[in-house]
Structure formats: C-alpha cells, structure tokens
Enzyme design. Structure first.
Site, mmCIF file in Angstrom:
data_model
loop_
_atom_site.group_PDB
_atom_site.id
_atom_site.type_symbol
_atom_site.label_atom_id
_atom_site.label_comp_id
_atom_site.label_asym_id
_atom_site.label_seq_id
_atom_site.Cartn_x
_atom_site.Cartn_y
_atom_site.Cartn_z
ATOM 1 N N LEU A 31 0.700 -1.195 0.169
ATOM 2 C CA LEU A 31 -0.194 0.046 0.094
ATOM 3 C C LEU A 31 0.692 1.297 -0.112
ATOM 4 O O LEU A 31 0.669 2.123 -0.934
ATOM 5 C CB LEU A 31 -0.937 0.363 1.092
ATOM 6 C CG LEU A 31 -1.769 1.010 1.480
ATOM 7 C CD1 LEU A 31 -3.018 1.103 0.415
ATOM 8 C CD2 LEU A 31 -2.702 1.206 2.662
ATOM 9 N N HIS A 49 16.355 1.228 34.365
ATOM 10 C CA HIS A 49 17.558 0.553 34.357
ATOM 11 C C HIS A 49 18.869 1.607 34.153
ATOM 12 O O HIS A 49 20.070 1.043 34.618
ATOM 13 C CB HIS A 49 17.731 -0.053 33.063
ATOM 14 C CG HIS A 49 16.750 -1.367 33.026
ATOM 15 N ND1 HIS A 49 15.548 -1.495 32.873
ATOM 16 C CD2 HIS A 49 17.370 -2.675 32.789
ATOM 17 C CE1 HIS A 49 15.308 -2.903 32.885
ATOM 18 N NE2 HIS A 49 16.348 -3.599 32.901
ATOM 19 N N GLY A 50 18.799 2.844 34.335
ATOM 20 C CA GLY A 50 19.732 3.846 34.053
ATOM 21 C C GLY A 50 20.674 3.351 33.069
ATOM 22 O O GLY A 50 20.472 3.268 32.026
ATOM 23 N N GLU A 77 3.736 3.899 -0.464
ATOM 24 C CA GLU A 77 4.385 4.506 -1.683
ATOM 25 C C GLU A 77 5.410 5.663 -1.075
ATOM 26 O O GLU A 77 5.209 6.208 0.009
ATOM 27 C CB GLU A 77 3.728 5.037 -2.980
ATOM 28 C CG GLU A 77 3.013 3.833 -3.260
ATOM 29 C CD GLU A 77 2.153 3.984 -4.441
ATOM 30 O OE1 GLU A 77 2.488 5.145 -5.327
ATOM 31 O OE2 GLU A 77 1.488 3.314 -5.198
ATOM 32 N N PRO A 78 6.533 5.697 -1.810
ATOM 33 C CA PRO A 78 7.448 7.010 -1.528
ATOM 34 C C PRO A 78 6.672 8.403 -1.238
ATOM 35 O O PRO A 78 6.988 9.218 -0.325
ATOM 36 C CB PRO A 78 8.289 7.149 -2.707
ATOM 37 C CG PRO A 78 8.363 5.696 -3.029
ATOM 38 C CD PRO A 78 7.129 4.925 -3.111
ATOM 39 N N GLU A 97 0.708 1.337 10.040
ATOM 40 C CA GLU A 97 -0.723 1.406 9.962
ATOM 41 C C GLU A 97 -1.534 2.292 10.284
ATOM 42 O O GLU A 97 -2.676 2.336 11.215
ATOM 43 C CB GLU A 97 -0.948 -0.283 10.467
ATOM 44 C CG GLU A 97 -0.547 -1.157 9.741
ATOM 45 C CD GLU A 97 -1.158 -2.631 9.928
ATOM 46 O OE1 GLU A 97 -2.369 -2.583 10.238
ATOM 47 O OE2 GLU A 97 -0.474 -3.567 10.245
#
Length: 381
Positions: free
Chosen positions: A125, A340-341, A127-128, A365
C-alpha cells in the site's frame, strides 16, 4: 459481564508464551544485531498454528476468533517485536485480504500454505509519496486484453522479500470514475516478470523483521489476479486496516508488558543505598503507573476485539486501541529504560530493544495523528 478468557484462549496464550521464551528469546538479540529474518522461527510459529488462527478449517486454519489471534501477537511482542511483526503483517495484511475478498479459487490456491506458515504474503500500500494519504497512490494498472499491466513502486512493505514470500497484494490506480481515481488490488506472485522486491536495511526497529521496496515495471498479471472487484481497492484497504489496527495495538500491549516485566525484575534486584531500588517511591510509583496503564490498555483492546468478534461496529474502538496501546508502549518503554539507568542504554539489556521497537507503533498502519483523525470524525467533530 465476563472478563475471563476461554480455555482455548488461555491455552493459546500459554503455548505462544512458552514458544517465545524458549525459542525466540535466546535468538532475539543476535537476529536484531544481524538484521536477519528467521525462516526457522517463522516456520516454527506456523507449526504452532499461529498463522492459521483466524483462517477457516476448510483452508487449513483453526477458525478461531480475532481475540485469540490478538493474544498470540501480544505474547510474541512481549518477547520480540520483530517476530510479532512477521505474524501481524502475515495475518492481518497478507492472509486477511485474501480471506475477506478473495475468490474461492484464490483462497484454495494461497491460504493453506499461508495458514501453515509455509509461505508469506505482503500487502503493498505505502509508496514514497503516499503514506498517510493512501489515495495518493501513483502505481498504475491498465488493462490489456485478459491481462493487467502494473507500473509503480511501494516502500516499507513487511514480509515482501523473504525466502518464504510467495506473493504480494498491491493497490494500484486502475482507472477514473466520476472524475476520481479508481483503485484495485492485485495479487502478484513472486517471480512474476517485471516484479522485483528489494530488502531494506539499517532500520532503527524490528531489525529481524523483513521490510522491502517493491518495483513493478510492465508487470503483467492475468485477470484472475484481481482481488475482489475492479474498483474496490480503497474499500478493501480500509476494511483491512480496521482489523489490522487491533494487531498493532496488541504489539504495543505486548511490548509494554515485556518492558514492564524487565524493569520490575531489575528494580527488585538492583540495590542502591542498601536496598532494592524498587523500595524507593520514585521507582515504585513509576512501576505502579506502568502496571495500571498496561491493564487499562489490555481491557480496552480486548473489548475492541469482542466488538469485532460479535459483529458490531469497531472502527472507532480499533483506532482508539491502536492509539492508546502504542502510546502506552512508548511511555512504559521510556520509563523502563529510566529505571535501568545506564544499563538501559546497552544492547545486552532487552529494554534497549523494546525502546527502539515501540517507536514504529505510533507510525505504522496509521500514525497516531491519523488515529486521532479517525476518532474525531467518529465522535462528530
């Protein structure tokens, strides 16, 4: 009002989770590093029955509801977004259009192998110059006797250039009606003269998922390759994306769940100032917010699936679920890295990959902006 899963749905969750933890998790880091699509894992998921969940038994599937499929995608995304993307695109964008709009002959020809995970189809679906404006398609198709000749290109197409790809469904402008472009979808099998697929590399996210550019140059396909009716391409695309949004929402939910679990485990083990950092309110409140948002996302997504499965309108709720789950994934992954740093910035830790993988979910999407447009129109704005 019953919020419990059926025995079958719970079995799907347990089975897919077991496979994801045993087979996908050990390979995810290396596949991501090498940008490598895995036919072995894909076929393994096929053997598990994941690709055939919504496919009727007569075509080799299980004929189950959409919620069962969404649960499977959620469990895969909890471990690795790339493998979840392969399944979500393979089912929602590859199998679903054939299932919804294909002729009896097309279904018999393609669905059994797709449902078994022996082959993949892609949906061409974007396109550029045609992203959110999908009706800006420049790919053209003209009729020549009993054939159609396609010329144009597509970009960012998932599953389109793997060794397992047997074909793509491509939307093209096939004429003009009442002064407006008319769109038709065509099935183009791999190996068709004039059709080439080129793998795209150097992605930020989903690096073990296949993404491709498609090129059509004087590509001739017989009339039997028209999907549904000539001129129905735009309607087909919209219906396909309505359901497809639910699987992207599932990816957001799974990503958030995986990042949250990693952050909670780390916070319980990491000690600073003589105690686990989970005991500090600054961290525990982050985790509490993450858990709350995930539960809200899951409840709403499952309700949207219930609406679809019971034959009720769900377009607005599908857009809401996609919007909310993808943005919850963004917030949760961000906080998981924060907890988590410095370690959260290292590839040895899964939250680094979750942080990258979530970014596509607000774009693919239908961007978050397009979801808000769909929702605003649905509520009367």
């Amino acid at each position: 009002m019953d919020f419990s899963l059926s025995e079958e749905q719970q079995m799907i969750r347990d089975t897919v989770r077991k496979f994801a933890e045993a087979k996908i998790a050990p390979a995810a880091h290396e596949l991501d590093e090498r940008e490598e699509f895995s036919p072995e894992l894909t076929r393994g998921l096929g053997e598990l029955g994941v690709f055939g969940i919504i496919v009727p038994e007569e075509y080799g599937g299980q004929g189950l509801d959409y919620l069962s499929y969404v649960i499977a995608v959620e469990e895969l995304a909890r471990v690795d977004g790339s493998q979840a993307a392969t399944v979500a695109a393979g089912v929602s964008l590859g199998i679903a259009p054939l299932l919804y709009f294909g002729s009896a002959e097309q279904k018999k020809k393609f669905l059994p192998a797709l449902a078994a995970g022996e082959a993949l189809f892609a949906f061409g679906l974007t396109e550029p110059s045609a992203g959110s404006d999908s009706r800006g398609t420049k790919t053209k198709a003209r009729q020549d006797g009993t054939f159609w000749v396609i010329d144009g290109s597509k970009i960012f197409i998932t599953n389109a250039s793997t060794s397992m790809t047997s074909g793509v469904i491509a939307q093209a402008v096939s004429g003009v009606k009442d002064g407006k472009p008319e769109y038709t979808c065509f099935i183009v099998e791999a190996g068709t003269a004039g059709f080439t697929a080129k793998t795209m590399h150097k992605k930020l996210m989903w690096r073990a998922s296949n993404t491709a550019e498609l090129y059509f140059s004087d590509c001739r396909v017989p009339e039997s390759c028209v999907l549904g009716k000539v001129g129905d391409g735009s309607k087909q695309m919209l219906k396909t994306l309505d359901s497809g949004r639910l699987s992207i929402a599932a990816m957001g939910l799974g990503c958030a769940q995986g990042a949250y679990e990693a952050a909670l485990k780390y916070a319980q083990q990491r000690e600073q100032f003589g105690q686990p950092i989970s005991k500090f309110q600054a961290v525990s409140f982050k985790l509490a917010d993450m858990a709350t948002e995930i539960e809200h996302a899951r409840t709403f997504l499952y309700r949207a699936c219930w609406l679809r499965d019971t034959g009720q309108p769900f377009s607005k709720e599908g857009a809401m679920a996609k919007l909310y789950c993808s943005e919850v994934a963004q917030r949760v992954a961000n906080e998981a890295v924060q907890i988590h740093g410095g370690y959260g910035l290292m590839k040895e830790f899964d939250v680094e990959r979750f942080y990258r993988d979530q970014r596509l979910l607000q774009i693919g999407e239908g961007t978050s902006e397009i979801q808000r447009l769909v929702i605003s129109r649905a509520i009367g704005c």
